[in-house]
Design a protein around this motif. Structure first.
Motif, PDB file in Angstrom:
ATOM      1  N   UNK A  63       0.837  -1.148  -0.014  1.00  0.00           N
ATOM      2  CA  UNK A  63      -0.025  -0.002  -0.069  1.00  0.00           C
ATOM      3  C   UNK A  63       0.985   1.142  -0.100  1.00  0.00           C
ATOM      4  N   UNK A  64       0.474   2.569  -0.762  1.00  0.00           N
ATOM      5  CA  UNK A  64       1.225   3.547  -1.004  1.00  0.00           C
ATOM      6  C   UNK A  64       0.668   4.695   0.078  1.00  0.00           C
ATOM      7  N   UNK A  65       1.262   5.124   1.038  1.00  0.00           N
ATOM      8  CA  UNK A  65       1.000   6.245   1.847  1.00  0.00           C
ATOM      9  C   UNK A  65       0.927   7.424   1.098  1.00  0.00           C
ATOM     10  N   UNK A  66      -0.048   8.003   0.970  1.00  0.00           N
ATOM     11  CA  UNK A  66       0.169   9.460   0.551  1.00  0.00           C
ATOM     12  C   UNK A  66       0.024  10.664   1.608  1.00  0.00           C
ATOM     13  N   UNK A  67       0.949  11.481   1.272  1.00  0.00           N
ATOM     14  CA  UNK A  67       0.999  12.697   2.230  1.00  0.00           C
ATOM     15  C   UNK A  67       0.964  14.086   1.511  1.00  0.00           C
ATOM     16  N   UNK A  68       0.641  15.075   2.366  1.00  0.00           N
ATOM     17  CA  UNK A  68       0.601  16.505   1.805  1.00  0.00           C
ATOM     18  C   UNK A  68       1.908  17.271   2.078  1.00  0.00           C
ATOM     19  N   UNK A  69       2.513  17.797   1.207  1.00  0.00           N
ATOM     20  CA  UNK A  69       3.737  18.566   1.369  1.00  0.00           C
ATOM     21  C   UNK A  69       3.802  19.816   0.242  1.00  0.00           C
ATOM     22  N   UNK A  70       5.008  20.511   1.135  1.00  0.00           N
ATOM     23  CA  UNK A  70       5.120  21.845   0.517  1.00  0.00           C
ATOM     24  C   UNK A  70       6.526  22.384   0.732  1.00  0.00           C
ATOM     25  N   UNK A  71       7.136  23.374  -0.116  1.00  0.00           N
ATOM     26  CA  UNK A  71       8.361  23.708   0.253  1.00  0.00           C
ATOM     27  C   UNK A  71       8.558  24.894   1.440  1.00  0.00           C
ATOM     28  N   UNK A  72       9.556  24.793   2.134  1.00  0.00           N
ATOM     29  CA  UNK A  72       9.552  25.880   3.170  1.00  0.00           C
ATOM     30  C   UNK A  72       9.266  27.311   2.515  1.00  0.00           C
ATOM     31  N   UNK A  73       9.955  27.465   1.340  1.00  0.00           N
ATOM     32  CA  UNK A  73       9.573  28.733   0.611  1.00  0.00           C
ATOM     33  C   UNK A  73       8.322  29.005   0.454  1.00  0.00           C
ATOM     34  N   UNK A  74       7.403  27.953  -0.164  1.00  0.00           N
ATOM     35  CA  UNK A  74       6.141  28.251  -0.406  1.00  0.00           C
ATOM     36  C   UNK A  74       5.211  28.529   1.030  1.00  0.00           C
ATOM     37  N   UNK A 105       6.683  21.343  -6.758  1.00  0.00           N
ATOM     38  CA  UNK A 105       6.597  21.419  -5.232  1.00  0.00           C
ATOM     39  C   UNK A 105       7.946  21.871  -4.701  1.00  0.00           C
ATOM     40  N   UNK A 106       8.983  21.082  -5.149  1.00  0.00           N
ATOM     41  CA  UNK A 106      10.361  21.625  -4.658  1.00  0.00           C
ATOM     42  C   UNK A 106      10.690  23.228  -5.034  1.00  0.00           C
ATOM     43  N   UNK A 107      10.230  23.435  -6.042  1.00  0.00           N
ATOM     44  CA  UNK A 107      10.416  24.717  -6.585  1.00  0.00           C
ATOM     45  C   UNK A 107       9.503  25.834  -5.885  1.00  0.00           C
ATOM     46  N   UNK A 108       8.637  25.484  -5.028  1.00  0.00           N
ATOM     47  CA  UNK A 108       7.829  26.519  -4.387  1.00  0.00           C
ATOM     48  C   UNK A 108       6.674  26.752  -5.131  1.00  0.00           C
ATOM     49  N   UNK A 109       6.341  26.077  -6.149  1.00  0.00           N
ATOM     50  CA  UNK A 109       4.980  26.475  -6.883  1.00  0.00           C
ATOM     51  C   UNK A 109       3.691  25.991  -6.228  1.00  0.00           C
ATOM     52  N   UNK A 110       3.610  25.019  -5.357  1.00  0.00           N
ATOM     53  CA  UNK A 110       2.326  24.988  -4.614  1.00  0.00           C
ATOM     54  C   UNK A 110       2.586  23.708  -3.645  1.00  0.00           C
ATOM     55  N   UNK A 150      14.989  18.533   4.896  1.00  0.00           N
ATOM     56  CA  UNK A 150      14.466  19.991   4.929  1.00  0.00           C
ATOM     57  C   UNK A 150      13.981  20.484   3.685  1.00  0.00           C
ATOM     58  N   UNK A 151      14.037  19.966   2.467  1.00  0.00           N
ATOM     59  CA  UNK A 151      13.657  20.512   1.067  1.00  0.00           C
ATOM     60  C   UNK A 151      12.032  20.596   0.994  1.00  0.00           C
ATOM     61  N   UNK A 152      11.434  19.675   1.855  1.00  0.00           N
ATOM     62  CA  UNK A 152       9.863  19.741   1.767  1.00  0.00           C
ATOM     63  C   UNK A 152       9.618  19.552   3.227  1.00  0.00           C
ATOM     64  N   UNK A 153       8.333  20.013   3.753  1.00  0.00           N
ATOM     65  CA  UNK A 153       7.760  19.821   4.724  1.00  0.00           C
ATOM     66  C   UNK A 153       6.426  19.211   4.833  1.00  0.00           C
ATOM     67  N   UNK A 154       6.234  18.199   5.498  1.00  0.00           N
ATOM     68  CA  UNK A 154       5.013  17.651   5.666  1.00  0.00           C
ATOM     69  C   UNK A 154       3.951  18.364   6.416  1.00  0.00           C
ATOM     70  N   UNK A 155       2.655  18.493   5.696  1.00  0.00           N
ATOM     71  CA  UNK A 155       1.588  19.503   6.125  1.00  0.00           C
ATOM     72  C   UNK A 155       0.802  18.408   6.698  1.00  0.00           C
ATOM     73  N   UNK A 156       0.014  18.721   7.854  1.00  0.00           N
ATOM     74  CA  UNK A 156      -1.089  17.972   8.441  1.00  0.00           C
ATOM     75  C   UNK A 156      -0.606  16.519   9.079  1.00  0.00           C
ATOM     76  N   UNK A 157       0.543  16.459   9.656  1.00  0.00           N
ATOM     77  CA  UNK A 157       1.140  15.015   9.726  1.00  0.00           C
ATOM     78  C   UNK A 157       0.000  14.011  10.850  1.00  0.00           C
ATOM     79  N   UNK A 158      -0.869  14.860  11.578  1.00  0.00           N
ATOM     80  CA  UNK A 158      -1.835  14.103  12.379  1.00  0.00           C
ATOM     81  C   UNK A 158      -3.097  13.813  11.570  1.00  0.00           C
TER      82      UNK A 158
END
Length: 301
Positions: A160-171, A231-236, A252-260
């Motif tokens: 099974x593939x776990x999907x997560x929400x991520x964004x760059x620190x810049x974004x 996403x890494x480039x800060x687009x969204x 540190x290139x990406x940050x996981x959003x809503x880990x809970x």
């Protein structure tokens, strides 16, 4: 009743590209090959091959019959091997197809180890994110992400593939951090969400709560690699498989959003036509992959 020898003859003509070469391969005269092919066409009531001074070509009916005959002869060959002293010999060709990222990041090691273990097997591997017609494209096995809704196919789930929400620190520095799933729909996020392949609703779950979020998008792509790059480039903000993001989160290139909050896991399955008698090499490949995934999952526990 159809003569299987005539089916073999047709395959020889198609594969060699000429009546003369087919006759040589079969130890027949050219006139005999031509006559037997005519008998097959008469039996079926359709034209199978068109002939010109330069080349041979299959009619539409001929192509359908040829593809079916390849599978029939292959199954007969495998059955013969299983009923003789050579039953331990696994050989022949496999056509595999799978999404690009699954091929590179998940399946490549298993394919390589299978080929080392079975040196008499050859594999044609197509890594693609297009929609694959397994039967129409003559694919022996496809690695499917998500559910299948086709009764002519069999699916064996391997992981099974776990999907997560991520964004760059810049974004996040530019547009604000996400505290709840509803924050994803804030006006300043709406045109900056990126997603891969499809742009579905996201279903976030906690123990006693579930929220559906509709994510608009500015960029829609058909590979998760392209989505990750944007996403890494800060687009969204992106919804991506966890294994694709792991290294970038750690550095540190990406940050996981809503880990809970959890997103529904997506099944990764081996999908193949529902034939009662599978070629032995295909069964061996399926068993090879399943055994290694079972070992991998056991090691996680």
């Amino acid at each position: 009743m159809m003569d299987l020898n005539n089916i073999t003859l047709l395959n020889q003509v198609v594969d060699s590209g000429s009546f003369t070469q087919a006759a040589t391969n079969l130890g027949m005269t050219k006139s005999t090959v031509s006559r037997k092919l005519a008998e097959l066409e008469e039996h079926l009531g359709v034209k199978l091959i068109t002939r010109s001074t330069r080349k041979l070509g299959l009619t539409q009916e001929g192509e359908i019959f040829y593809q079916a005959s390849v599978k029939v002869l292959d199954i007969m060959q495998q059955t013969e091997l299983e009923l003789t002293a050579n039953q331990n010999l696994i050989r022949g060709h496999l056509n595999l197809a799978m999404p690009v990222e699954i091929g590179h990041n998940v399946m490549s090691d298993y394919i390589n180890s299978f080929l080392k273990h079975y040196p008499e097997v050859s594999i044609n591997l197509e890594m693609t994110n297009r929609e694959v017609d397994i039967i129409g494209d003559n694919i022996d096995l496809y690695v499917q992400i998500g559910e299948i809704n086709d009764s002519s196919l069999v699916a064996r789930t391997i992981d099974f593939s776990e999907r997560i929400i991520v964004a760059s620190p810049e974004y996040l520095n530019n547009y604000g951090y996400i505290q709840t799933p509803e924050d994803l729909q804030a006006p300043h996020h709406q045109i900056r969400v990126v997603n891969a392949v499809k742009v579905p609703n996201l279903y976030f779950n906690q123990v006693d709560k579930a929220i559906r979020v509709n994510l608009p998008y500015r960029l829609k792509v058909n590979t998760v690699t392209a989505c990750k790059s944007a996403c890494l480039s800060g687009l969204g903000i992106a919804s991506l498989p966890e294994f694709i993001c792991r290294e970038h989160i750690n550095n540190g290139e990406l940050i996981r959003i809503l880990p809970d909050w959890d997103l529904p896991r997506v099944a990764i399955s081996l999908v193949f036509p529902q034939n009662k008698l599978l070629p032995k090499r295909l069964r061996a490949f399926i068993d090879h992959v399943l055994e290694r995934f079972e070992s991998k999952n056991a090691a996680r526990k």
